[in-house]
Design a protein around this motif. Sequence first.
Motif, mmCIF file in Angstrom:
data_model
loop_
_atom_site.group_PDB
_atom_site.id
_atom_site.type_symbol
_atom_site.label_atom_id
_atom_site.label_comp_id
_atom_site.label_asym_id
_atom_site.label_seq_id
_atom_site.Cartn_x
_atom_site.Cartn_y
_atom_site.Cartn_z
ATOM 1 N N SER A 70 0.817 -1.221 0.000
ATOM 2 C CA SER A 70 0.000 0.000 0.000
ATOM 3 C C SER A 70 0.849 1.269 0.000
ATOM 4 C CB SER A 70 -0.986 -0.008 1.165
ATOM 5 O OG SER A 70 -0.346 -0.396 2.332
ATOM 6 N N GLY A 71 2.157 1.111 -0.136
ATOM 7 C CA GLY A 71 3.024 2.282 -0.280
ATOM 8 C C GLY A 71 3.441 2.888 1.051
ATOM 9 N N ALA A 72 3.048 2.247 2.163
ATOM 10 C CA ALA A 72 3.455 2.749 3.477
ATOM 11 C C ALA A 72 4.816 2.145 3.832
ATOM 12 C CB ALA A 72 2.424 2.356 4.526
ATOM 13 N N SER A 73 5.435 2.694 4.862
ATOM 14 C CA SER A 73 6.710 2.149 5.327
ATOM 15 C C SER A 73 6.438 0.917 6.191
ATOM 16 C CB SER A 73 7.373 3.227 6.174
ATOM 17 O OG SER A 73 8.685 3.333 5.844
ATOM 18 N N PRO A 74 6.933 -0.271 5.817
ATOM 19 C CA PRO A 74 6.663 -1.455 6.633
ATOM 20 C C PRO A 74 7.198 -1.287 8.053
ATOM 21 C CG PRO A 74 7.605 -2.079 4.532
ATOM 22 C CD PRO A 74 7.725 -0.583 4.624
ATOM 23 N N PHE A 75 6.482 -1.825 9.025
ATOM 24 C CA PHE A 75 6.888 -1.664 10.430
ATOM 25 C C PHE A 75 8.141 -2.479 10.751
ATOM 26 C CE2 PHE A 75 5.208 -5.367 13.016
ATOM 27 C CZ PHE A 75 4.846 -6.150 11.929
ATOM 28 N N ILE A 76 8.543 -3.335 9.802
ATOM 29 C CA ILE A 76 9.809 -4.061 9.928
ATOM 30 C C ILE A 76 10.659 -3.652 8.729
ATOM 31 C CG2 ILE A 76 10.826 -6.373 9.662
ATOM 32 C CD1 ILE A 76 8.205 -7.361 10.968
ATOM 33 N N ASP A 77 11.938 -3.463 8.957
ATOM 34 C CA ASP A 77 12.819 -3.153 7.831
ATOM 35 C C ASP A 77 12.946 -4.398 6.946
ATOM 36 O OD1 ASP A 77 14.740 -2.341 6.093
ATOM 37 O OD2 ASP A 77 16.396 -2.424 7.546
ATOM 38 N N LEU A 78 12.456 -4.306 5.713
ATOM 39 C CA LEU A 78 12.457 -5.484 4.834
ATOM 40 C C LEU A 78 13.752 -5.620 4.023
ATOM 41 C CD1 LEU A 78 8.733 -5.609 3.570
ATOM 42 C CD2 LEU A 78 9.822 -6.970 5.363
ATOM 43 N N THR A 79 14.685 -4.671 4.175
ATOM 44 C CA THR A 79 15.916 -4.724 3.376
ATOM 45 C C THR A 79 16.646 -6.067 3.465
ATOM 46 O OG1 THR A 79 16.123 -2.410 3.990
ATOM 47 C CG2 THR A 79 17.955 -3.352 2.750
ATOM 48 N N PRO A 80 16.813 -6.657 4.667
ATOM 49 C CA PRO A 80 17.571 -7.923 4.724
ATOM 50 C C PRO A 80 16.902 -9.067 3.973
ATOM 51 C CG PRO A 80 17.215 -7.018 6.950
ATOM 52 C CD PRO A 80 16.379 -6.222 6.005
#
Length: 421
Positions: free
Chosen positions: A403-413
């Motif tokens: 939905s274009g929001a910032s995920p509450f967990i950093d998904l980078t890893p």
Amino acid sequence: MGGQTDADVAIIGSGIIGTISAIDLQAAGYSVVVIEPNEPGAGTAAGSAGYLHDGEIFPVARPGLLAALPGMLLDPRGPLVVRPSYLPRFAGWGMRFLRAMRASTFARATAALASLNRDAVAELAAVANAAGADEFLVRRGGLKIVYDAHTLHELAAELSELEREGIAARALDEAEVHALEPALGANVAGAIFFPNSAHCTDPELFGRRLAERMEMNAHVVRARANAIVPQQDGSWIVKAAARGSTHEIPAKRVLVAAGYDSAALLRPLGYLAPVAAARGYHLMISDPGVALNHAMIFHEPHFAATPMNAGVRLAGTMEFALPDSPPDFRRAQMLFDLARRYIPGLRDGHATQWAGVRPSMPDSLPAMGAADRNRNLFYCFGHGHLGFTQAAVSARAMTQLISGASPFIDLTPFDLARFRS
Ligand SMILES: Cc1cc2nc3c(=O)[nH]c(=O)nc-3n(C[C@H](O)[C@H](O)[C@H](O)COP(=O)(O)OP(=O)(O)OC[C@H]3O[C@@H](n4cnc5c(N)ncnc54)[C@H](O)[C@@H]3O)c2cc1C
């Protein structure tokens, strides 16, 4: 040819990950079409140990494992085997697994798994509540049991790491373990207790209940997706086939949640996803002759025992094998012998066996994110031995990403781009 109306999101796969993703996306206001050839909600989680284990934050590939690996792989009754027919597929994955044993990679992956696990049980409980399935969750903590007094120092190291990562855990001595679990015998040196862990008393019914909730609003296409085709306007068509019929399913976005098969769906679009089929087994004993109070992992070797409505379920072992190769049910039976070492009163009365595939990544981190070379393409799979635990937390982060929001967990890893180098 079946025609469908444009959905906001087409989800490929309705295992525990796809099913909870569908529920979550619907709750966020998205229209959803789910593509699944088998019973929705009845993927691998249905046969799993149902241990919702926030304390399992350590990747399988760990520093020091290399020395033990040859012995493990050569022991046909060992916890980890590779079938010869799987070796050609295993080579590349195995190399990445070896690389993931580096101390720095292990430390990063531990922190990433902890970020997923911290709220995992609470998130799953919230989904269960919304789906009317909370009767199947028992939130009274879980255990990790150690057999050998020499291994206790490993637990001490794990405890300080768990504390650093904000996972509640405490050491129990032998007497405390027996007070919690009188069925355990003398072969117990100690344990870690995880107060926020939980277990599921009927993973199959739990999955069915979630699927019923999903199907209240989602359109389910009972077919196997075989191609994801990008359209010029950024939308997608998912091609799928069932016995005697083909489907072209248009959708604004696609979420690939097809477990082990996700890699084959993403490969033609240029995305490398090194996911292995790590088969596990269970033995469901309906007349075990003992009662357990908590789900528990045994440390040497690694397997689980969970009290369920239908008896005691023993589950575990890793067998890298082609998913359609016949299961070796001696490995399910082997679990009984292993368990008897810890639970001397256990009987194998009325036991049934099961085998299923864990979608496993070499660094133990699931693949979750947005495709970086295509718009509106998302993926969420590869949760290995923790997919049940992490399903709801993963689904919520993915809904936020979609939905274009910032995920509450950093998904980078968890981004698939980590495998590009
Ligand atoms: C023995 C064992 C014990 C376990 N114990 C635990 C535990 O105690 N706790 C825990 O957290 N986890 C546990 N796990 C792991 C957990 O079960 C898995 O990580 C999880 O179920 C994976 O879910 P998934 O939805 O990603 O994949 P899957 O369950 O594999 O679901 C994928 C779905 O996608 C569908 N699909 C595949 N290809 C296509 C296609 N082309 N088109 C459409 N649909 C497709 C499949 O039919 C399937 O329904 C265990 C696993 C095993 C094997």
